[in-house]
Design a protein around this motif. Sequence first.
Motif, mmCIF file in Angstrom:
data_model
loop_
_atom_site.group_PDB
_atom_site.id
_atom_site.type_symbol
_atom_site.label_atom_id
_atom_site.label_comp_id
_atom_site.label_asym_id
_atom_site.label_seq_id
_atom_site.Cartn_x
_atom_site.Cartn_y
_atom_site.Cartn_z
ATOM 1 N N LEU A 1 -2.645 11.587 -7.538
ATOM 2 C CA LEU A 1 -2.150 10.330 -6.962
ATOM 3 C C LEU A 1 -1.174 9.731 -7.958
ATOM 4 C CD1 LEU A 1 -2.044 7.779 -5.165
ATOM 5 C CD2 LEU A 1 -4.155 7.010 -6.305
ATOM 6 N N ILE A 2 0.045 9.459 -7.513
ATOM 7 C CA ILE A 2 1.037 8.814 -8.370
ATOM 8 C C ILE A 2 1.342 7.434 -7.805
ATOM 9 C CG2 ILE A 2 3.333 8.949 -9.398
ATOM 10 C CD1 ILE A 2 3.212 11.970 -9.131
ATOM 11 N N ASN A 3 0.876 6.414 -8.519
ATOM 12 C CA ASN A 3 1.126 5.022 -8.131
ATOM 13 C C ASN A 3 2.499 4.615 -8.662
ATOM 14 O OD1 ASN A 3 -1.382 4.263 -6.787
ATOM 15 N ND2 ASN A 3 -2.346 4.510 -8.789
ATOM 16 N N ASN A 4 3.509 4.853 -7.838
ATOM 17 C CA ASN A 4 4.888 4.643 -8.271
ATOM 18 C C ASN A 4 5.534 3.394 -7.671
ATOM 19 O OD1 ASN A 4 7.728 5.567 -9.149
ATOM 20 N ND2 ASN A 4 7.894 5.526 -6.916
ATOM 21 N N ALA A 5 5.047 2.947 -6.526
ATOM 22 C CA ALA A 5 5.680 1.806 -5.848
ATOM 23 C C ALA A 5 5.700 0.582 -6.759
ATOM 24 C CB ALA A 5 4.934 1.479 -4.560
ATOM 25 N N LEU B 1 2.541 -13.737 -6.541
ATOM 26 C CA LEU B 1 1.640 -13.031 -5.626
ATOM 27 C C LEU B 1 2.331 -11.823 -4.998
ATOM 28 C CD1 LEU B 1 -1.123 -12.927 -4.303
ATOM 29 C CD2 LEU B 1 -0.272 -14.490 -2.530
ATOM 30 N N GLU B 2 3.583 -11.982 -4.634
ATOM 31 C CA GLU B 2 4.350 -10.888 -4.025
ATOM 32 C C GLU B 2 4.444 -9.694 -4.976
ATOM 33 O OE1 GLU B 2 8.802 -10.250 -2.089
ATOM 34 O OE2 GLU B 2 8.030 -12.297 -2.358
ATOM 35 N N VAL B 3 4.721 -9.978 -6.252
ATOM 36 C CA VAL B 3 4.831 -8.920 -7.256
ATOM 37 C C VAL B 3 3.470 -8.286 -7.525
ATOM 38 C CG1 VAL B 3 5.350 -8.456 -9.685
ATOM 39 C CG2 VAL B 3 6.896 -9.867 -8.334
ATOM 40 N N TYR B 4 2.441 -9.121 -7.688
ATOM 41 C CA TYR B 4 1.107 -8.602 -7.994
ATOM 42 C C TYR B 4 0.501 -7.833 -6.822
ATOM 43 C CZ TYR B 4 0.324 -10.528 -12.647
ATOM 44 O OH TYR B 4 0.382 -10.776 -14.000
ATOM 45 N N LYS B 5 0.836 -8.217 -5.597
ATOM 46 C CA LYS B 5 0.291 -7.524 -4.423
ATOM 47 C C LYS B 5 0.722 -6.061 -4.397
ATOM 48 C CE LYS B 5 -0.052 -9.546 -0.286
ATOM 49 N NZ LYS B 5 0.301 -10.365 0.895
ATOM 50 N N VAL B 6 1.910 -5.778 -4.879
ATOM 51 C CA VAL B 6 2.383 -4.389 -4.922
ATOM 52 C C VAL B 6 1.983 -3.722 -6.234
ATOM 53 C CG1 VAL B 6 4.423 -2.882 -4.926
ATOM 54 C CG2 VAL B 6 4.327 -4.871 -3.390
ATOM 55 N N ASN B 7 2.288 -4.380 -7.356
ATOM 56 C CA ASN B 7 2.163 -3.737 -8.668
ATOM 57 C C ASN B 7 0.739 -3.660 -9.204
ATOM 58 O OD1 ASN B 7 4.918 -3.708 -8.415
ATOM 59 N ND2 ASN B 7 5.340 -5.005 -10.169
ATOM 60 N N VAL B 8 -0.144 -4.504 -8.702
ATOM 61 C CA VAL B 8 -1.528 -4.496 -9.195
ATOM 62 C C VAL B 8 -2.524 -4.293 -8.050
ATOM 63 C CG1 VAL B 8 -3.296 -5.722 -10.522
ATOM 64 C CG2 VAL B 8 -0.874 -6.052 -11.066
ATOM 65 N N PHE B 9 -2.534 -5.218 -7.092
ATOM 66 C CA PHE B 9 -3.523 -5.140 -6.020
ATOM 67 C C PHE B 9 -3.317 -3.884 -5.168
ATOM 68 C CE2 PHE B 9 -2.994 -10.032 -6.071
ATOM 69 C CZ PHE B 9 -3.686 -10.115 -7.259
ATOM 70 N N GLY B 10 -2.059 -3.537 -4.902
ATOM 71 C CA GLY B 10 -1.769 -2.335 -4.117
ATOM 72 C C GLY B 10 -2.239 -1.078 -4.817
ATOM 73 N N VAL B 11 -2.015 -1.027 -6.127
ATOM 74 C CA VAL B 11 -2.477 0.108 -6.930
ATOM 75 C C VAL B 11 -4.004 0.214 -6.861
ATOM 76 C CG1 VAL B 11 -2.693 0.998 -9.297
ATOM 77 C CG2 VAL B 11 -0.496 0.104 -8.485
ATOM 78 N N ALA B 12 -4.669 -0.921 -7.005
ATOM 79 C CA ALA B 12 -6.129 -0.929 -6.964
ATOM 80 C C ALA B 12 -6.647 -0.483 -5.603
ATOM 81 C CB ALA B 12 -6.661 -2.325 -7.307
ATOM 82 N N GLU B 13 -6.041 -0.988 -4.533
ATOM 83 C CA GLU B 13 -6.543 -0.698 -3.191
ATOM 84 C C GLU B 13 -6.341 0.758 -2.789
ATOM 85 O OE1 GLU B 13 -8.399 -2.370 -1.063
ATOM 86 O OE2 GLU B 13 -8.544 -4.017 -2.494
ATOM 87 N N ILE B 14 -5.161 1.301 -3.049
ATOM 88 C CA ILE B 14 -4.956 2.699 -2.647
ATOM 89 C C ILE B 14 -5.815 3.631 -3.490
ATOM 90 C CG2 ILE B 14 -2.917 3.156 -4.114
ATOM 91 C CD1 ILE B 14 -1.908 4.846 -1.671
ATOM 92 N N THR B 15 -5.983 3.296 -4.771
ATOM 93 C CA THR B 15 -6.846 4.115 -5.624
ATOM 94 C C THR B 15 -8.282 4.064 -5.112
ATOM 95 O OG1 THR B 15 -5.417 3.663 -7.529
ATOM 96 C CG2 THR B 15 -7.623 4.518 -7.991
ATOM 97 N N VAL C 1 3.892 3.076 5.203
ATOM 98 C CA VAL C 1 2.749 2.317 4.686
ATOM 99 C C VAL C 1 3.243 1.229 3.734
ATOM 100 C CG1 VAL C 1 0.711 2.441 3.187
ATOM 101 C CG2 VAL C 1 1.094 4.214 4.891
ATOM 102 N N ASP C 2 2.731 0.032 3.929
ATOM 103 C CA ASP C 2 2.930 -1.061 2.983
ATOM 104 C C ASP C 2 1.657 -1.148 2.156
ATOM 105 O OD1 ASP C 2 3.184 -3.424 1.596
ATOM 106 O OD2 ASP C 2 3.722 -4.645 3.347
ATOM 107 N N ILE C 3 1.730 -0.750 0.877
ATOM 108 C CA ILE C 3 0.493 -0.680 0.088
ATOM 109 C C ILE C 3 -0.097 -2.058 -0.203
ATOM 110 C CG2 ILE C 3 1.132 1.521 -0.970
ATOM 111 C CD1 ILE C 3 1.541 -0.115 -3.609
ATOM 112 N N SER C 4 0.651 -3.112 0.074
ATOM 113 C CA SER C 4 0.094 -4.456 -0.108
ATOM 114 C C SER C 4 -0.661 -4.926 1.134
ATOM 115 C CB SER C 4 1.205 -5.447 -0.454
ATOM 116 O OG SER C 4 2.106 -5.609 0.630
ATOM 117 N N ASP C 5 -0.677 -4.081 2.172
ATOM 118 C CA ASP C 5 -1.387 -4.386 3.416
ATOM 119 C C ASP C 5 -2.592 -3.452 3.528
ATOM 120 O OD1 ASP C 5 -2.312 -4.620 6.012
ATOM 121 O OD2 ASP C 5 -0.323 -4.753 6.909
ATOM 122 N N ASN C 6 -3.780 -3.990 3.337
ATOM 123 C CA ASN C 6 -4.991 -3.164 3.308
ATOM 124 C C ASN C 6 -5.203 -2.370 4.591
ATOM 125 O OD1 ASN C 6 -5.374 -4.260 0.815
ATOM 126 N ND2 ASN C 6 -7.257 -5.359 1.303
#
Length: 226
Positions: free
Chosen positions: A76-80, A97-111, A51-56
């Motif tokens: 749930l452990i948001n570690n990526a 955007l690349e950094v935020y897609k994983v570290n922020v947006f990815g965290v928000a989406e999986i949560t 899974v790529d957490i930056s890909d919805n």
Amino acid sequence: MKNVVITGTSRGIGFELAKLFANNNHNVLALSRNTKPLEIVNHKNIKVLSVDISDNSDLEKVSSFIKKYWKQVDILINNAGKLINKPFTELSSDDFLEVYKVNVFGVAEITKNLIPFLQKGSHVVTISSMGGIQGSMKFPGLAAYSSAKGAVITLSELLAEEYKEQQIAFNVLALGAVQTEMLAEAFPDYKAPLSAKEMAKYIFDFSLTGNQFYNGKVLQVSNSTP
């Protein structure tokens, strides 16, 4: 036995966490783009999903698995994480955007995707960094990374407030330097005081019990003064 979802499990802290939970008889859903390291481990308590957490659209695999096999998630452990080390004037909008897609947006989406499966007493732990703490020591080259790690702290505080009636706890661990592959890639000459395995043990214990004492908090996990 808890049902535990961990992101960023191909190496470093996430890899050690997956093994630690599994070895202590918990069910682990390990999420990472690279699944080979944990597939080699081949532990009966670990299910690995690419899974790529930056890909919805990729995150739909996670919801489908939980709906089919688990029905609920306890931890749930948001570690990526994604780190780009560049002077500020060389950082492009795409880098940010690349950094935020994983570290922020990815965290928000999986949560967001897992909220329906989080019951009373569930614990969401997000791994941030001392670099995201206001007033802490900052390092040149980490404008994208550290600002993203600051954003995710505020996000967790907001979610703790929003879901307090459901008694779902949201906490953040702001880690100091840990000797991981990501750190070595960004700062080849730096040697951290803690190993990934040592930090994983701390996160393991906190994930299981920290929600009894904390909600909406950020704990600084560093043996140096900010």
